[in-house]
Design an enzyme around this catalytic site. Sequence first.
Site, PDB file in Angstrom:
ATOM      1  N   THR A  37       0.834  -1.220   0.000  1.00  0.00           N
ATOM      2  CA  THR A  37       0.000   0.000   0.000  1.00  0.00           C
ATOM      3  C   THR A  37       0.864   1.264   0.000  1.00  0.00           C
ATOM      4  O   THR A  37       0.318   2.367  -0.055  1.00  0.00           O
ATOM      5  CB  THR A  37      -0.941   0.023   1.215  1.00  0.00           C
ATOM      6  OG1 THR A  37      -0.159  -0.224   2.395  1.00  0.00           O
ATOM      7  CG2 THR A  37      -2.026  -1.019   1.100  1.00  0.00           C
ATOM      8  N   LYS A  91       0.279 -12.714   8.702  1.00  0.00           N
ATOM      9  CA  LYS A  91       1.718 -13.038   8.643  1.00  0.00           C
ATOM     10  C   LYS A  91       2.560 -11.797   8.906  1.00  0.00           C
ATOM     11  O   LYS A  91       3.577 -11.847   9.590  1.00  0.00           O
ATOM     12  CB  LYS A  91       2.084 -13.607   7.266  1.00  0.00           C
ATOM     13  CG  LYS A  91       1.674 -15.049   7.078  1.00  0.00           C
ATOM     14  CD  LYS A  91       2.192 -15.520   5.725  1.00  0.00           C
ATOM     15  CE  LYS A  91       1.829 -16.964   5.473  1.00  0.00           C
ATOM     16  NZ  LYS A  91       2.177 -17.385   4.107  1.00  0.00           N
ATOM     17  N   THR A  92       2.140 -10.669   8.317  1.00  0.00           N
ATOM     18  CA  THR A  92       2.896  -9.423   8.526  1.00  0.00           C
ATOM     19  C   THR A  92       2.917  -9.072  10.009  1.00  0.00           C
ATOM     20  O   THR A  92       3.953  -8.699  10.570  1.00  0.00           O
ATOM     21  CB  THR A  92       2.266  -8.285   7.696  1.00  0.00           C
ATOM     22  OG1 THR A  92       2.421  -8.618   6.316  1.00  0.00           O
ATOM     23  CG2 THR A  92       2.922  -6.940   7.978  1.00  0.00           C
ATOM     24  N   ASN A  99      10.142 -11.136  13.374  1.00  0.00           N
ATOM     25  CA  ASN A  99      11.422 -10.849  12.714  1.00  0.00           C
ATOM     26  C   ASN A  99      12.037  -9.554  13.218  1.00  0.00           C
ATOM     27  O   ASN A  99      13.243  -9.473  13.466  1.00  0.00           O
ATOM     28  CB  ASN A  99      11.241 -10.773  11.188  1.00  0.00           C
ATOM     29  CG  ASN A  99      11.090 -12.148  10.565  1.00  0.00           C
ATOM     30  OD1 ASN A  99      11.622 -13.131  11.096  1.00  0.00           O
ATOM     31  ND2 ASN A  99      10.368 -12.229   9.459  1.00  0.00           N
ATOM     32  N   GLY A 102      13.223 -10.006  16.731  1.00  0.00           N
ATOM     33  CA  GLY A 102      14.461 -10.794  16.704  1.00  0.00           C
ATOM     34  C   GLY A 102      15.651  -9.905  16.334  1.00  0.00           C
ATOM     35  O   GLY A 102      16.738 -10.000  16.932  1.00  0.00           O
ATOM     36  N   TYR A 145      -6.535  -8.407  11.084  1.00  0.00           N
ATOM     37  CA  TYR A 145      -5.852  -7.176  11.499  1.00  0.00           C
ATOM     38  C   TYR A 145      -5.910  -7.017  13.016  1.00  0.00           C
ATOM     39  O   TYR A 145      -4.870  -6.875  13.673  1.00  0.00           O
ATOM     40  CB  TYR A 145      -6.521  -5.993  10.801  1.00  0.00           C
ATOM     41  CG  TYR A 145      -5.879  -4.650  11.045  1.00  0.00           C
ATOM     42  CD1 TYR A 145      -4.710  -4.280  10.391  1.00  0.00           C
ATOM     43  CD2 TYR A 145      -6.455  -3.733  11.930  1.00  0.00           C
ATOM     44  CE1 TYR A 145      -4.135  -3.027  10.595  1.00  0.00           C
ATOM     45  CE2 TYR A 145      -5.883  -2.486  12.142  1.00  0.00           C
ATOM     46  CZ  TYR A 145      -4.727  -2.133  11.473  1.00  0.00           C
ATOM     47  OH  TYR A 145      -4.162  -0.899  11.687  1.00  0.00           O
ATOM     48  N   LYS A 149      -2.738  -7.653  15.330  1.00  0.00           N
ATOM     49  CA  LYS A 149      -2.104  -6.586  16.122  1.00  0.00           C
ATOM     50  C   LYS A 149      -2.083  -6.948  17.606  1.00  0.00           C
ATOM     51  O   LYS A 149      -1.163  -6.554  18.335  1.00  0.00           O
ATOM     52  CB  LYS A 149      -2.864  -5.273  15.919  1.00  0.00           C
ATOM     53  CG  LYS A 149      -2.695  -4.659  14.540  1.00  0.00           C
ATOM     54  CD  LYS A 149      -1.327  -3.986  14.382  1.00  0.00           C
ATOM     55  CE  LYS A 149      -1.226  -3.258  13.055  1.00  0.00           C
ATOM     56  NZ  LYS A 149       0.068  -2.603  12.862  1.00  0.00           N
TER      57      LYS A 149
HETATM   58  P1  NAD Z   1      -0.284   2.352   4.994  1.00  0.00           P
HETATM   59  O1  NAD Z   1      -1.038   1.210   4.408  1.00  0.00           O
HETATM   60  O2  NAD Z   1      -0.267   3.643   4.256  1.00  0.00           O
HETATM   61  O3  NAD Z   1       1.242   1.959   5.246  1.00  0.00           O
HETATM   62  C1  NAD Z   1       1.649   0.659   5.540  1.00  0.00           C
HETATM   63  C2  NAD Z   1       2.982   0.419   4.840  1.00  0.00           C
HETATM   64  O4  NAD Z   1       3.461  -0.890   5.164  1.00  0.00           O
HETATM   65  C3  NAD Z   1       2.875   0.469   3.315  1.00  0.00           C
HETATM   66  O5  NAD Z   1       3.931   1.230   2.791  1.00  0.00           O
HETATM   67  C4  NAD Z   1       2.984  -0.997   2.898  1.00  0.00           C
HETATM   68  O6  NAD Z   1       3.456  -1.148   1.583  1.00  0.00           O
HETATM   69  C5  NAD Z   1       3.899  -1.535   3.963  1.00  0.00           C
HETATM   70  N1  NAD Z   1       3.798  -2.982   4.205  1.00  0.00           N
HETATM   71  C6  NAD Z   1       2.665  -3.711   4.406  1.00  0.00           C
HETATM   72  N2  NAD Z   1       2.981  -4.999   4.626  1.00  0.00           N
HETATM   73  C7  NAD Z   1       4.343  -5.095   4.557  1.00  0.00           C
HETATM   74  C8  NAD Z   1       5.260  -6.160   4.688  1.00  0.00           C
HETATM   75  N3  NAD Z   1       4.853  -7.421   4.931  1.00  0.00           N
HETATM   76  N4  NAD Z   1       6.576  -5.882   4.579  1.00  0.00           N
HETATM   77  C9  NAD Z   1       7.013  -4.628   4.307  1.00  0.00           C
HETATM   78  N5  NAD Z   1       6.186  -3.577   4.168  1.00  0.00           N
HETATM   79  C10 NAD Z   1       4.866  -3.812   4.294  1.00  0.00           C
HETATM   80  O7  NAD Z   1      -0.861   2.547   6.462  1.00  0.00           O
HETATM   81  P2  NAD Z   1      -0.588   3.676   7.558  1.00  0.00           P
HETATM   82  O8  NAD Z   1      -1.865   4.357   7.823  1.00  0.00           O
HETATM   83  O9  NAD Z   1       0.617   4.443   7.221  1.00  0.00           O
HETATM   84  O10 NAD Z   1      -0.286   2.749   8.831  1.00  0.00           O
HETATM   85  C11 NAD Z   1       1.025   2.522   9.308  1.00  0.00           C
HETATM   86  C12 NAD Z   1       0.962   1.661  10.551  1.00  0.00           C
HETATM   87  O11 NAD Z   1       0.174   2.309  11.553  1.00  0.00           O
HETATM   88  C13 NAD Z   1       0.334   0.294  10.327  1.00  0.00           C
HETATM   89  O12 NAD Z   1       1.025  -0.666  11.083  1.00  0.00           O
HETATM   90  C14 NAD Z   1      -1.070   0.458  10.845  1.00  0.00           C
HETATM   91  O13 NAD Z   1      -1.602  -0.749  11.303  1.00  0.00           O
HETATM   92  C15 NAD Z   1      -0.856   1.451  11.985  1.00  0.00           C
HETATM   93  N6  NAD Z   1      -2.093   2.207  12.260  1.00  0.00           N
HETATM   94  C16 NAD Z   1      -2.510   3.207  11.432  1.00  0.00           C
HETATM   95  C17 NAD Z   1      -3.687   3.888  11.716  1.00  0.00           C
HETATM   96  C18 NAD Z   1      -4.192   5.013  10.863  1.00  0.00           C
HETATM   97  O14 NAD Z   1      -5.269   5.545  11.160  1.00  0.00           O
HETATM   98  N7  NAD Z   1      -3.507   5.479   9.853  1.00  0.00           N
HETATM   99  C19 NAD Z   1      -4.442   3.525  12.835  1.00  0.00           C
HETATM  100  C20 NAD Z   1      -3.995   2.486  13.622  1.00  0.00           C
HETATM  101  C21 NAD Z   1      -2.806   1.847  13.351  1.00  0.00           C
END
Ligand code: NAD
Length: 310
Positions: A37, A91-92, A99, A102, A145, A149
Amino acid sequence: MAKRILITGGAGFIGSHLAENLLNAGNQIIVLDNFHTGRKENLTHLLSHPNFELIRHDITDSIKLEVDQIYNMACPASPVHYQSNPIKTIKTNVLGTMNMLGLAKRVKARILQASTSEVYGNPLEHPQNESYWGNVNTIGIRSCYDEGKRVAETLCFDYHRQHGVDIRVIRIFNTYGPRMIPDDGRVVSNFIVQALRGEDITIYGDGSQTRSFCYVDDLVKGIINMMNVENFVGPVNLGNDGEFTVKELAELIIKETGSKSKIIYLPLPQDDPARRKPNLSLAKEKLNYSTTVPLLEGVKKTIEYFSKRV
Ligand code: NAD
Ligand code: UDP
């Protein structure tokens, strides 16, 4: 002092703001992203900086790097995207977080885990305190999700207790702003993009459900403070405690864009939380956290961003 900092998911919405902020503060930044994303365009302006490095890497595979701090932000955050490949999402959150923990253990780095208000599920307590254990469906379409988390948080605390890993856990509430992708699917970007294109504004359900929307700059300050605070591992809520219904948000965006779009009502997705608002007392006490960008101002800035792109 300048640090070597790893940001997973750094090409995404929040991660790219974090990378820019930490780079400008004089640190060395490594971003890992699988571009699910996230987009390279979010980082274009940083790519030529000598202290910046971008690596295409999926955190479900392990990696060896030498760093002082890790911000584990990788995970699609929009329901549309995290549900498009739910097994990958789990998995992520599980293998990916293991990972990174670790790695933190091996190089003695401090690691901050981006958790979420979704760990509270459809909350039976309002506003949500960190002490609330949540009301989460284990087998629903949001579970990959939410439960992912929750396990990630558990892993952080087990690595902390069992191996002494230096952790920080934040629970982010709905955050919005520039660099969300137009087809992100979350409510603020959806409504703004629809309004700017003159398309129907899609309210799911009757629009009476609430969310508390935080502008990304406020959140990023809180995240960095949490990483650098001593003697407090969290979890801590971060967001904005102004609470709005989805209908109020739609009306605000129609007004601010001057759009002729009309509102349409579509079915409410399964397990969509009815109310959500953070209690921010702990963040205020431990991090001196406060928000400075009210919804109207943040929405205006976000409209400005999207108006050049859609
Ligand atoms: P986003 O989707 O814009 O960014 C997520 C990023 O992670 C993307 O660049 C995507 O390509 C990358 N990614 C996904 N899976 C991956 C993997 N397996 N390996 C490497 N890269 C991977 O989302 P965001 O809004 O920027 O959210 C960032 C973090 O904050 C996330 O962990 C999300 O769960 C957490 N979060 C965000 C919000 C929000 O409102 N924006 C709320 C709660 C939690
Ligand atoms: N929502 C909506 N129309 C949209 C996108 C989302 O009405 O086009 C609703 C959604 O059902 C939820 C709220 O807005 O009640 C926030 O949704 P989002 O996906 O932004 O975040 P989350 O549900 O994870 O808080």
